[in-house]
Design a protein around this motif. Structure first.
Motif, PDB file in Angstrom:
ATOM      1  N   ILE A 505     -93.512  42.114  41.150  1.00  0.00           N
ATOM      2  CA  ILE A 505     -94.532  41.758  40.162  1.00  0.00           C
ATOM      3  C   ILE A 505     -95.298  42.994  39.705  1.00  0.00           C
ATOM      4  CG2 ILE A 505     -96.695  40.491  39.822  1.00  0.00           C
ATOM      5  CD1 ILE A 505     -95.552  38.307  41.677  1.00  0.00           C
ATOM      6  N   GLU A 506     -95.576  43.891  40.642  1.00  0.00           N
ATOM      7  CA  GLU A 506     -96.374  45.076  40.310  1.00  0.00           C
ATOM      8  C   GLU A 506     -95.582  46.086  39.477  1.00  0.00           C
ATOM      9  OE1 GLU A 506     -98.925  48.681  42.492  1.00  0.00           O
ATOM     10  OE2 GLU A 506     -98.004  47.078  43.701  1.00  0.00           O
ATOM     11  N   HIS A 507     -94.295  46.264  39.794  1.00  0.00           N
ATOM     12  CA  HIS A 507     -93.550  47.378  39.194  1.00  0.00           C
ATOM     13  C   HIS A 507     -92.461  46.969  38.191  1.00  0.00           C
ATOM     14  CE1 HIS A 507     -95.512  50.198  41.885  1.00  0.00           C
ATOM     15  NE2 HIS A 507     -95.188  49.429  42.924  1.00  0.00           N
ATOM     16  N   LEU A 508     -91.955  45.742  38.289  1.00  0.00           N
ATOM     17  CA  LEU A 508     -90.890  45.333  37.377  1.00  0.00           C
ATOM     18  C   LEU A 508     -91.347  44.306  36.347  1.00  0.00           C
ATOM     19  CD1 LEU A 508     -87.669  44.971  39.607  1.00  0.00           C
ATOM     20  CD2 LEU A 508     -88.445  46.922  38.255  1.00  0.00           C
ATOM     21  N   VAL A 509     -92.575  43.870  36.424  1.00  0.00           N
ATOM     22  CA  VAL A 509     -93.057  42.834  35.525  1.00  0.00           C
ATOM     23  C   VAL A 509     -94.115  43.392  34.584  1.00  0.00           C
ATOM     24  CG1 VAL A 509     -94.317  40.642  35.374  1.00  0.00           C
ATOM     25  CG2 VAL A 509     -92.539  40.937  37.103  1.00  0.00           C
ATOM     26  N   GLU A 510     -93.940  43.085  33.309  1.00  0.00           N
ATOM     27  CA  GLU A 510     -94.946  43.396  32.298  1.00  0.00           C
ATOM     28  C   GLU A 510     -95.086  42.182  31.390  1.00  0.00           C
ATOM     29  OE1 GLU A 510     -94.729  47.066  30.122  1.00  0.00           O
ATOM     30  OE2 GLU A 510     -93.581  48.038  31.725  1.00  0.00           O
ATOM     31  N   ASN A 511     -96.317  41.830  31.113  1.00  0.00           N
ATOM     32  CA  ASN A 511     -96.594  40.717  30.191  1.00  0.00           C
ATOM     33  C   ASN A 511     -95.862  39.443  30.612  1.00  0.00           C
ATOM     34  OD1 ASN A 511     -97.783  39.514  27.959  1.00  0.00           O
ATOM     35  ND2 ASN A 511     -96.154  40.112  26.545  1.00  0.00           N
ATOM     36  N   GLY A 512     -95.757  39.241  31.934  1.00  0.00           N
ATOM     37  CA  GLY A 512     -95.141  38.030  32.448  1.00  0.00           C
ATOM     38  C   GLY A 512     -93.631  38.002  32.393  1.00  0.00           C
ATOM     39  N   LEU A 513     -93.003  39.140  32.106  1.00  0.00           N
ATOM     40  CA  LEU A 513     -91.545  39.218  31.992  1.00  0.00           C
ATOM     41  C   LEU A 513     -90.998  40.243  32.974  1.00  0.00           C
ATOM     42  CD1 LEU A 513     -91.359  39.179  28.100  1.00  0.00           C
ATOM     43  CD2 LEU A 513     -90.641  37.319  29.614  1.00  0.00           C
ATOM     44  N   CYS A 514     -89.872  39.919  33.592  1.00  0.00           N
ATOM     45  CA  CYS A 514     -89.327  40.746  34.672  1.00  0.00           C
ATOM     46  C   CYS A 514     -88.111  41.543  34.193  1.00  0.00           C
ATOM     47  CB  CYS A 514     -88.916  39.849  35.847  1.00  0.00           C
ATOM     48  SG  CYS A 514     -88.420  40.748  37.338  1.00  0.00           S
ATOM     49  N   TYR A 515     -88.097  42.827  34.515  1.00  0.00           N
ATOM     50  CA  TYR A 515     -86.928  43.676  34.274  1.00  0.00           C
ATOM     51  C   TYR A 515     -85.945  43.534  35.437  1.00  0.00           C
ATOM     52  CZ  TYR A 515     -89.296  46.198  30.489  1.00  0.00           C
ATOM     53  OH  TYR A 515     -89.915  46.532  29.315  1.00  0.00           O
ATOM     54  N   ARG A 516     -84.698  43.884  35.187  1.00  0.00           N
ATOM     55  CA  ARG A 516     -83.710  43.892  36.271  1.00  0.00           C
ATOM     56  C   ARG A 516     -84.002  45.018  37.250  1.00  0.00           C
ATOM     57  NH1 ARG A 516     -77.888  43.737  33.398  1.00  0.00           N
ATOM     58  NH2 ARG A 516     -78.751  45.480  32.227  1.00  0.00           N
ATOM     59  N   TYR A 517     -84.352  46.174  36.723  1.00  0.00           N
ATOM     60  CA  TYR A 517     -84.608  47.380  37.508  1.00  0.00           C
ATOM     61  C   TYR A 517     -85.203  48.399  36.559  1.00  0.00           C
ATOM     62  CZ  TYR A 517     -80.074  48.120  35.277  1.00  0.00           C
ATOM     63  OH  TYR A 517     -79.055  48.166  34.361  1.00  0.00           O
ATOM     64  N   ARG A 518     -85.577  49.528  37.080  1.00  0.00           N
ATOM     65  CA  ARG A 518     -86.011  50.660  36.254  1.00  0.00           C
ATOM     66  C   ARG A 518     -85.355  51.924  36.803  1.00  0.00           C
ATOM     67  NH1 ARG A 518     -90.494  49.550  32.913  1.00  0.00           N
ATOM     68  NH2 ARG A 518     -91.746  47.746  33.529  1.00  0.00           N
ATOM     69  N   ASP A 519     -84.932  52.778  35.909  1.00  0.00           N
ATOM     70  CA  ASP A 519     -84.419  54.098  36.282  1.00  0.00           C
ATOM     71  C   ASP A 519     -83.264  54.018  37.274  1.00  0.00           C
ATOM     72  OD1 ASP A 519     -86.426  55.265  34.686  1.00  0.00           O
ATOM     73  OD2 ASP A 519     -87.858  55.094  36.341  1.00  0.00           O
ATOM     74  N   ALA A 520     -82.358  53.083  37.041  1.00  0.00           N
ATOM     75  CA  ALA A 520     -81.173  52.986  37.889  1.00  0.00           C
ATOM     76  C   ALA A 520     -80.086  53.905  37.339  1.00  0.00           C
ATOM     77  CB  ALA A 520     -80.682  51.543  37.931  1.00  0.00           C
ATOM     78  N   PRO A 521     -79.082  54.240  38.163  1.00  0.00           N
ATOM     79  CA  PRO A 521     -77.981  55.106  37.706  1.00  0.00           C
ATOM     80  C   PRO A 521     -77.010  54.337  36.821  1.00  0.00           C
ATOM     81  CG  PRO A 521     -77.566  54.380  39.948  1.00  0.00           C
ATOM     82  CD  PRO A 521     -78.934  53.865  39.588  1.00  0.00           C
ATOM     83  N   GLU A 522     -77.402  54.092  35.572  1.00  0.00           N
ATOM     84  CA  GLU A 522     -76.636  53.182  34.716  1.00  0.00           C
ATOM     85  C   GLU A 522     -75.401  53.823  34.092  1.00  0.00           C
ATOM     86  OE1 GLU A 522     -79.640  50.111  32.768  1.00  0.00           O
ATOM     87  OE2 GLU A 522     -80.052  52.176  32.177  1.00  0.00           O
ATOM     88  N   GLY A 523     -75.501  55.077  33.699  1.00  0.00           N
ATOM     89  CA  GLY A 523     -74.407  55.700  32.978  1.00  0.00           C
ATOM     90  C   GLY A 523     -74.369  55.319  31.513  1.00  0.00           C
ATOM     91  N   VAL A 524     -75.450  54.702  31.019  1.00  0.00           N
ATOM     92  CA  VAL A 524     -75.566  54.296  29.620  1.00  0.00           C
ATOM     93  C   VAL A 524     -76.935  54.735  29.136  1.00  0.00           C
ATOM     94  CG1 VAL A 524     -75.496  52.381  27.981  1.00  0.00           C
ATOM     95  CG2 VAL A 524     -74.115  52.291  30.063  1.00  0.00           C
ATOM     96  N   SER A 525     -77.004  55.253  27.914  1.00  0.00           N
ATOM     97  CA  SER A 525     -78.275  55.725  27.381  1.00  0.00           C
ATOM     98  C   SER A 525     -79.110  54.572  26.848  1.00  0.00           C
ATOM     99  CB  SER A 525     -78.030  56.743  26.259  1.00  0.00           C
ATOM    100  OG  SER A 525     -77.375  56.124  25.166  1.00  0.00           O
ATOM    101  N   GLY A 526     -80.393  54.842  26.610  1.00  0.00           N
ATOM    102  CA  GLY A 526     -81.285  53.854  26.026  1.00  0.00           C
ATOM    103  C   GLY A 526     -81.925  52.971  27.080  1.00  0.00           C
ATOM    104  N   LYS A 527     -82.742  52.044  26.596  1.00  0.00           N
ATOM    105  CA  LYS A 527     -83.459  51.142  27.484  1.00  0.00           C
ATOM    106  C   LYS A 527     -83.191  49.701  27.078  1.00  0.00           C
ATOM    107  CE  LYS A 527     -87.249  54.356  28.449  1.00  0.00           C
ATOM    108  NZ  LYS A 527     -88.706  54.570  28.421  1.00  0.00           N
ATOM    109  N   GLU A 528     -83.353  48.816  28.049  1.00  0.00           N
ATOM    110  CA  GLU A 528     -83.183  47.407  27.765  1.00  0.00           C
ATOM    111  C   GLU A 528     -84.527  46.697  27.836  1.00  0.00           C
ATOM    112  OE1 GLU A 528     -80.742  45.617  30.719  1.00  0.00           O
ATOM    113  OE2 GLU A 528     -82.234  45.808  32.290  1.00  0.00           O
TER     114      GLU A 528
END
Length: 639
Positions: A505-528
């Motif tokens: 909730i503290e680090h992956l949630v903004e405005n009541g919405l949850c991200y899958r992760y942040r700054d993972a080794p994706e190998g793809v540019s851009g943000k989701e």
């Protein structure tokens, strides 16, 4: 009744901007699906299957994609809705001279025959409810993802091209280019006109009159909806999600597509544009749970049979995704001639993630078989000779890294969620083998199961984060770890689980919405953007942590973010609320059903038929094997 053909003029070009993704409705027939905007324009349709090349793809290119619109010829405003408990879409147009209703649906009145022969007609019925309205229909077919412009053969009120025929109520006329055809009609209050799109195969079927097909199709969808045993404040959204999941099931094989679209972007202007018109093992197994829990116990669960058949065919080499037919292709390629939705390139067909090894799918397959067994839907002894090697594979290979649940392309890791799901595979295998007296090295399975638990608690926990981390190698959070309590790996009220929820909730949630992760080794540019299902996972984790009041607030907030038709894409932009990614997304609607049922299970909101809760409880297990658990500790299906 009289229908007057208006003078032939070149069509007014459709709006030269992309509608928001959430503006679209979806119609389908368990073979394919179409996206219809609130402007009455079919902007996406693949025929005859979900994974066939598109006939209309304006959603991916305003100029080259092709579309088919029906709308008033003068200025208008519009809104749309589904006919109650159906996948029949109604668009209401209001203009100065009157008001019209446009019904769009795919005929499933011959469903048994269609499942073997053809998908069935696309039918469009327009009716004037007030005044006198001039109506214009404009069709620009662009087969093969807009790579070809077909030769149009006009014969009165029919136009044939390739293997398709479009009929209208009056004669069609070609525009100056010869690549688009249109008609104008004038209807008075109480009058209607019918348009149809048929394939060559559809012509072999004894088709009903369009109005009879409408009545029969509505009855078929409502029959499906009425099987839902959930009752309560969220019944409408549960039924809408169940209808959407059924629509995305490919009837001939039982496979279910993750979404009926390709390359709708996770980031506007970015490269995160994937083809989801395939069947993910993970999605199929989660869909099984969702529909069984919502009350769809008496169906044959064709997609479950598809899972079982896949296990037989693949042995221990289970892939993460498959085409919906044996002849389908998953090889990834780009369509450089298409500009993409709002210039988001590349446009892709096929999916390169098919070659990845994702360990969690073994847990999801074995768990699905286990749950269906506990629910009385399947006897695992029938294919135990194929299940047992999967459990052995988990016991042997759990030490190895993989690509993770999110299909990142940044290299192999020891993903925590993958280890947890291999633990689930062993746990389920042990119970089935012992309860049914089946062969299997249960002594070894127990040893490896305990070793996985010990290692995850040691290497998967981060003191720095105060939470379980994405992988042994990376100090980052991952929303998939919110499922650890749902699958029974850890109790929902365990301090480590509660801390993981709070850190999420503290680090992956903004405005009541949850991200899958942040700054993972994706190998793809851009943000989701935020990931819809992850927010539902978070809500479910809150329920298991006995924070149901908090969970209800989150759930209400999420439901308010659905499209006007109650649909969800894969992701939501936290700043604008815009839906992003492929649409509608099966994963998202699985989350809706499971949270609603979980709240009912927890005694908070709504009810579910007792036999369905009993089946869920029967599938419950704790970390050390079969044991009687308190209600708050029961293992739930993975959502």
């Amino acid at each position: 009744m009289s229908i007057t053909s208006a003078p032939n003029n070149d069509p007014t070009p459709p709006t030269r901007s992309f509608p928001p993704i959430e503006d679209y409705g979806v119609i389908g027939n368990c073979h394919t699906a179409a996206l219809v905007s609130s402007c009455g324009s079919i902007d996406w349709l693949c025929l005859p299957r979900f994974d066939s090349p598109s006939l209309f793809a304006r959603i991916l290119d305003l100029e080259r994609g092709g579309s088919w619109s029906i709308q008033p010829a003068t200025a208008w405003s519009s809104s749309h809705q589904y006919l109650n408990e159906t996948n029949v879409l109604e668009t209401i147009f209001t203009c100065e001279s009157g008001r019209i209703s446009l019904l769009d649906f795919m005929d499933i009145s011959n469903q048994e025959q269609q499942s073997r022969i053809a998908p069935g007609r696309l039918i469009r019925i327009v009716e004037v409810s007030e005044g006198t309205v001039e109506i214009m229909s404009t069709c620009s077919p662009r087969p093969d993802y807009g790579r070809t412009i077909p030769k149009l053969v006009k014969s009165g009120n029919e136009v044939r091209f390739d293997s398709f025929t479009i009929t209208g109520p009056v004669e069609w006329h070609l525009d100056r280019t010869g690549n688009t055809f249109m008609c104008h009609i004038i209807l008075h209050a109480g009058e209607r006109a019918v348009f149809t799109l048929l394939t060559q195969e559809d012509a072999q079927l004894p088709n009903l009159h369009p109005m009879d097909a409408l009545a029969s199709t509505c009855a078929e969808w409502r029959g499906w909806a009425n099987k839902c045993t959930y009752q309560g404040a969220y019944r409408d959204v549960v039924v809408r999600s169940a209808l959407t999941l059924q629509l995305m099931t490919y009837a001939p094989s039982g496979a279910i597509v993750a979404a009926p679209t390709t390359s709708l972007p996770e980031e506007i202007g970015g490269e995160r544009n994937w083809d989801y018109r395939f069947t993910w093992i993970r999605d199929s197994s989660f869909t099984l749970y969702a529909l069984l829990l919502a009350g769809y116990f008496d169906d044959e669960c064709q997609f479950f049979n598809w899972i079982a058949q896949t296990v037989k065919m693949e042995a221990t080499g289970i892939k993460i995704l498959y085409p919906i037919t044996s002849s389908g292709q998953v090889v990834e390629q780009t369509l450089d001639h298409l500009r993409g939705y709002r210039d988001s390139q590349p446009v892709r067909i096929g999916n390169g993630a098919a070659g990845q090894v994702q360990s969690d799918v073994y847990g999801e397959v074995v768990s699905a078989l286990h749950f269906a067994w506990k629910a009385g839907k399947y006897d695992p002894t029938v294919i135990w000779e194929h299940i047992c090697p999967l459990v052995d594979w988990a016991a042997t290979h759990w030490h190895e890294p993989d690509s993770g649940i999110w299909e990142v392309r940044g290299g192999l890791r020891h993903f925590v969620f993958g280890k947890v799901m291999l633990w689930v595979a062993l746990d389920c295998g042990i119970e089935m083998a012992e309860a049914l007296e089946l062969t299997g090295d249960t002594t070894r399975w127990r040893q490896e199961r305990q070793l996985i638990r010990n290692e995850v608690f040691e290497k998967g926990w981060s003191e720095k984060l105060g939470a379980f981390k994405q992988s042994y190698e990376d100090e980052t959070l991952d929303a998939s770890n919110l499922l650890m309590s749902s699958v029974g790996f850890i109790d929902g009220t365990d301090p480590r689980m509660v801390s993981t929820i709070n850190a999420t909730i503290e680090h992956l949630v903004e405005n009541g919405l949850c991200y899958r992760y942040r700054d993972a080794p994706e190998g793809v540019s851009g943000k989701e953007a935020s990931f819809v299902l992850c927010t539902f996972w978070l809500i479910n984790a809150l329920i298991l942590a006995q924070r149901t009041t908090e969970a209800c607030i989150w759930f209400e907030q999420m439901l308010a973010r659905s499209s006007p038709l109650g649909l969800f894409a894969e992701e939501i932009d936290l700043e604008t609320g815009a839906h992003l990614g492929n649409f509608p997304q099966a994963f998202s609607h699985i989350g809706v059903i499971n949270v609603a049922v979980s709240l009912a299970h927890a005694g908070n909101t709504g009810t579910v038929e007792a036999r369905h809760i009993d089946a869920a409880n029967a599938a419950s297990r704790g970390g050390g094997g079969i044991q009687k658990l308190k209600k708050s500790e029961r293992r739930q299906p993975p959502f």
